[in-house]
Design an enzyme around this catalytic site. Structure first.
Site, PDB file in Angstrom:
ATOM      1  N   GLN A  58       3.586   3.186  -5.932  1.00  0.00           N
ATOM      2  CA  GLN A  58       4.716   2.835  -5.067  1.00  0.00           C
ATOM      3  C   GLN A  58       6.053   2.947  -5.803  1.00  0.00           C
ATOM      4  O   GLN A  58       7.107   2.877  -5.184  1.00  0.00           O
ATOM      5  CB  GLN A  58       4.565   1.391  -4.560  1.00  0.00           C
ATOM      6  CG  GLN A  58       3.399   1.170  -3.627  1.00  0.00           C
ATOM      7  CD  GLN A  58       3.612   1.752  -2.238  1.00  0.00           C
ATOM      8  OE1 GLN A  58       4.722   2.115  -1.861  1.00  0.00           O
ATOM      9  NE2 GLN A  58       2.545   1.845  -1.470  1.00  0.00           N
ATOM     10  N   THR A  95     -10.618  23.123 -10.096  1.00  0.00           N
ATOM     11  CA  THR A  95      -9.505  24.064 -10.006  1.00  0.00           C
ATOM     12  C   THR A  95      -8.241  23.337  -9.588  1.00  0.00           C
ATOM     13  O   THR A  95      -8.252  22.556  -8.633  1.00  0.00           O
ATOM     14  CB  THR A  95      -9.838  25.172  -8.981  1.00  0.00           C
ATOM     15  OG1 THR A  95     -11.049  25.797  -9.383  1.00  0.00           O
ATOM     16  CG2 THR A  95      -8.727  26.198  -8.877  1.00  0.00           C
ATOM     17  N   HIS A 131       2.305  11.209  -2.170  1.00  0.00           N
ATOM     18  CA  HIS A 131       2.577  11.014  -0.750  1.00  0.00           C
ATOM     19  C   HIS A 131       3.301   9.726  -0.395  1.00  0.00           C
ATOM     20  O   HIS A 131       3.617   9.493   0.773  1.00  0.00           O
ATOM     21  CB  HIS A 131       1.289  11.163   0.076  1.00  0.00           C
ATOM     22  CG  HIS A 131       0.333  10.012  -0.013  1.00  0.00           C
ATOM     23  ND1 HIS A 131       0.251   9.069   0.975  1.00  0.00           N
ATOM     24  CD2 HIS A 131      -0.579   9.676  -0.948  1.00  0.00           C
ATOM     25  CE1 HIS A 131      -0.705   8.201   0.647  1.00  0.00           C
ATOM     26  NE2 HIS A 131      -1.212   8.544  -0.516  1.00  0.00           N
ATOM     27  N   CYS A 188      -4.804   0.018   4.240  1.00  0.00           N
ATOM     28  CA  CYS A 188      -6.186   0.346   3.909  1.00  0.00           C
ATOM     29  C   CYS A 188      -7.141  -0.678   4.498  1.00  0.00           C
ATOM     30  O   CYS A 188      -8.316  -0.419   4.649  1.00  0.00           O
ATOM     31  CB  CYS A 188      -6.368   0.402   2.408  1.00  0.00           C
ATOM     32  SG  CYS A 188      -5.053   1.304   1.601  1.00  0.00           S
ATOM     33  N   ALA A 220      -3.481   8.565  -6.554  1.00  0.00           N
ATOM     34  CA  ALA A 220      -3.473   7.372  -7.411  1.00  0.00           C
ATOM     35  C   ALA A 220      -4.839   6.695  -7.456  1.00  0.00           C
ATOM     36  O   ALA A 220      -5.198   6.083  -8.463  1.00  0.00           O
ATOM     37  CB  ALA A 220      -2.410   6.387  -6.935  1.00  0.00           C
ATOM     38  N   THR A 221      -5.620   6.790  -6.387  1.00  0.00           N
ATOM     39  CA  THR A 221      -6.964   6.196  -6.408  1.00  0.00           C
ATOM     40  C   THR A 221      -7.783   6.808  -7.533  1.00  0.00           C
ATOM     41  O   THR A 221      -8.391   6.099  -8.345  1.00  0.00           O
ATOM     42  CB  THR A 221      -7.671   6.420  -5.051  1.00  0.00           C
ATOM     43  OG1 THR A 221      -6.896   5.821  -4.029  1.00  0.00           O
ATOM     44  CG2 THR A 221      -9.070   5.834  -5.055  1.00  0.00           C
TER      45      THR A 221
HETATM   46  C1  LIG Z   1      -1.274   4.206  -1.961  1.00  0.00           C
HETATM   47  C2  LIG Z   1      -1.622   3.480  -3.191  1.00  0.00           C
HETATM   48  C3  LIG Z   1      -2.735   3.844  -3.949  1.00  0.00           C
HETATM   49  C4  LIG Z   1      -3.655   4.962  -3.543  1.00  0.00           C
HETATM   50  O1  LIG Z   1      -3.023   6.196  -3.743  1.00  0.00           O
HETATM   51  P1  LIG Z   1      -3.668   7.541  -3.153  1.00  0.00           P
HETATM   52  O2  LIG Z   1      -2.832   8.593  -3.778  1.00  0.00           O
HETATM   53  O3  LIG Z   1      -3.517   7.456  -1.683  1.00  0.00           O
HETATM   54  O4  LIG Z   1      -5.070   7.601  -3.607  1.00  0.00           O
HETATM   55  C5  LIG Z   1      -2.992   3.132  -5.098  1.00  0.00           C
HETATM   56  N1  LIG Z   1      -2.205   2.119  -5.474  1.00  0.00           N
HETATM   57  C6  LIG Z   1      -1.131   1.743  -4.772  1.00  0.00           C
HETATM   58  C7  LIG Z   1      -0.282   0.613  -5.262  1.00  0.00           C
HETATM   59  C8  LIG Z   1      -0.811   2.399  -3.604  1.00  0.00           C
HETATM   60  O5  LIG Z   1       0.244   2.011  -2.893  1.00  0.00           O
END
Ligand SMILES: *Cc1c(COP(=O)(O)O)cnc(C)c1O
Length: 412
Positions: A203, A264, A225, A350, A95-96
């Site tokens: 989330q 890839t 994850h 984080c 998600a980042t």
């Molecule tokens: C965990 C999280 C992220 C980051 O996701 P990653 O897949 O670990 O990069 C971004 N936004 C929210 C709201 C999250 O809970």
């Protein structure tokens, strides 16, 4: 234990791992930080590490075709889960990266239209930091406040939108307090003003219903994850029709993912991510009920203590989220006191190494001292009622003794 469908799930503590310290680890209640991977997800992934190892972009032979078939099926599964088309799914590392692609990608593609972006004070840093970066380049960002329950005020959102606004980014579910934002209402406002709507649903995916059509979402960040899938895989949904979203690629190379994200593809992760989403959807209703009951069970015991406050909206929140502030106790002492029994976090994982109060709790308008002693319980698929009782018991004995200790030892 068996899941809602009667499938036998091995809890990690039941798995034969000959390590005593491993067996004695505390109860995992940090599911907003990450989740254990479901065994069924691992099973779906395994063939793609070994037998179907091909590069899905290799179109000249069967090795490539097999991997491509797995990716194609996964892409369809993910698209179906959010009512999108498979071509609208761009795989990323999580998600980042999806947030970075959405926010910087839109900024770069639309800056001739305008340089104003609206987001919210309680967003994850994976949204706030790209916005801050754009600010340093000359973009203007409005950080909307939230009400004391963590939900944004829709009238304030509408007022914040200007002729030069190119993007509104509001998260679906908060990672600290679990609060759900009114996506459909936000989407309607954005569409009416012809501003693109991005939502960070890291989330939310697999836990609450998400429909990009009904909610008028133009871009949506996802990750594997937080919902029993693998780490290092996520996706960005990018709307292709009504309107067609233009996006500037942030990673150039082999042209994968419609030239939007080169590199890839990683079939085991992609297949596992889709399997996790599939399971999340299939079991969502029963799991939501079950996790809400567990949360209620924990809250009922904790709230017997004086000076315990629930952070965030009481019902508009993720079923497995309980975030409390505890009066008269130091935040790190409280975490230490719970540590032998419960693996929890204070504020956002984080930034849990920092001692500053969480920006999310601060945005709720709590005084700093309250924001300090906060605990986030993230209840998940593998937690049980007995575990809630154990954790509650530890909290109910620890909190009064910490208070007593703190009141006799003068704070310097
Ligand atoms: C965990 C999280 C992220 C980051 O996701 P990653 O897949 O670990 O990069 C971004 N936004 C929210 C709201 C999250 O809970």
């Amino acid at each position: 234990m068996r899941n809602a469908c009667g499938v036998e799930i091995l809890h990690w503590e039941q798995r034969a791992i000959p390590n005593q310290s491993f067996m004695q680890r505390p109860i995992y209640l940090d599911c907003h930080s990450t989740t254990p991977m479901d065994e069924r997800v691992l099973e779906a992934m395994l063939p793609y590490f070994t037998e179907h190892f091909g590069n899905p972009s290799s179109t000249t032979h069967a090795y490539g075709w097999e991997a491509e078939a797995g990716v194609k099926q996964a892409r369809q599964m993910l698209a179906d889960a959010i009512n999108a088309a498979p071509e609208e799914i761009i795989f990323t590392s999580g998600a980042t990266e999806a947030n970075n692609l959405a926010i910087k990608g839109v900024a770069e593609a639309y800056f001739s239209k305008g340089c104003h972006i609206v987001t919210v004070q309680t967003e994850h840093r994976a949204v706030l930091d790209p916005c801050g970066y754009l600010e340093s380049l000359g973009f203007e960002i409005t950080y909307l406040p939230v009400q004391s329950d963590g939900v944004i005020d829709l009238a304030e959102l509408e007022q914040a939108i200007r002729p030069d606004t190119i993007l509104v980014s509001v998260m679906a579910a908060n990672n600290e307090i679990g609060v759900l934002q009114p996506l459909a209402e936000i989407g309607a406002i954005c569409r009416q003003h012809q501003v693109l709507f991005h939502t960070d649903a890291a989330q939310a995916i697999g836990k609450i219903p998400l429909d990009v059509e009904a909610m008028k979402i133009d871009l949506m960040s996802l990750t594997g994850h937080k919902m029993y899938g693998p780490k290092g895989i996520g996706a960005l949904y990018v709307r292709r029709r009504h309107p067609r979203v233009r996006l500037a690629s942030q990673i150039q190379g082999g042209g994968q993912e419609r030239e939007l994200r080169a590199g890839t593809l990683y079939p085991p992760q992609i297949v596992g991510f889709a399997k996790a989403v599939e399971l999340g959807l299939a079991e969502r209703e029963s799991e939501s009920q079950r996790q809400m009951q567990l949360r209620q069970r924990l809250w009922e015991q904790l709230s017997q203590l004086e000076g315990i406050h629930l952070n965030g909206h009481p019902t508009k929140r993720l079923p497995g989220n309980l975030n409390i502030s505890v009066e008269g106790v130091d935040g790190s002492a409280l975490l230490l006191g719970l540590q032998p029994v419960a693996a929890v976090s204070s504020g956002s994982a984080c930034s849990s190494a920092s001692t500053a109060p969480s920006h999310v709790l601060t945005a709720l308008g709590h005084p700093d001292s309250l924001a300090y002693a906060s605990v986030r319980f993230g209840i998940g698929r593998f937690n049980t009622a007995a575990e809630m009782d154990q954790v509650a018991e530890q909290a109910v004995t620890t909190i009064p003794s910490l208070r007593q200790a703190q009141s006799v030892v003068p704070q310097v």
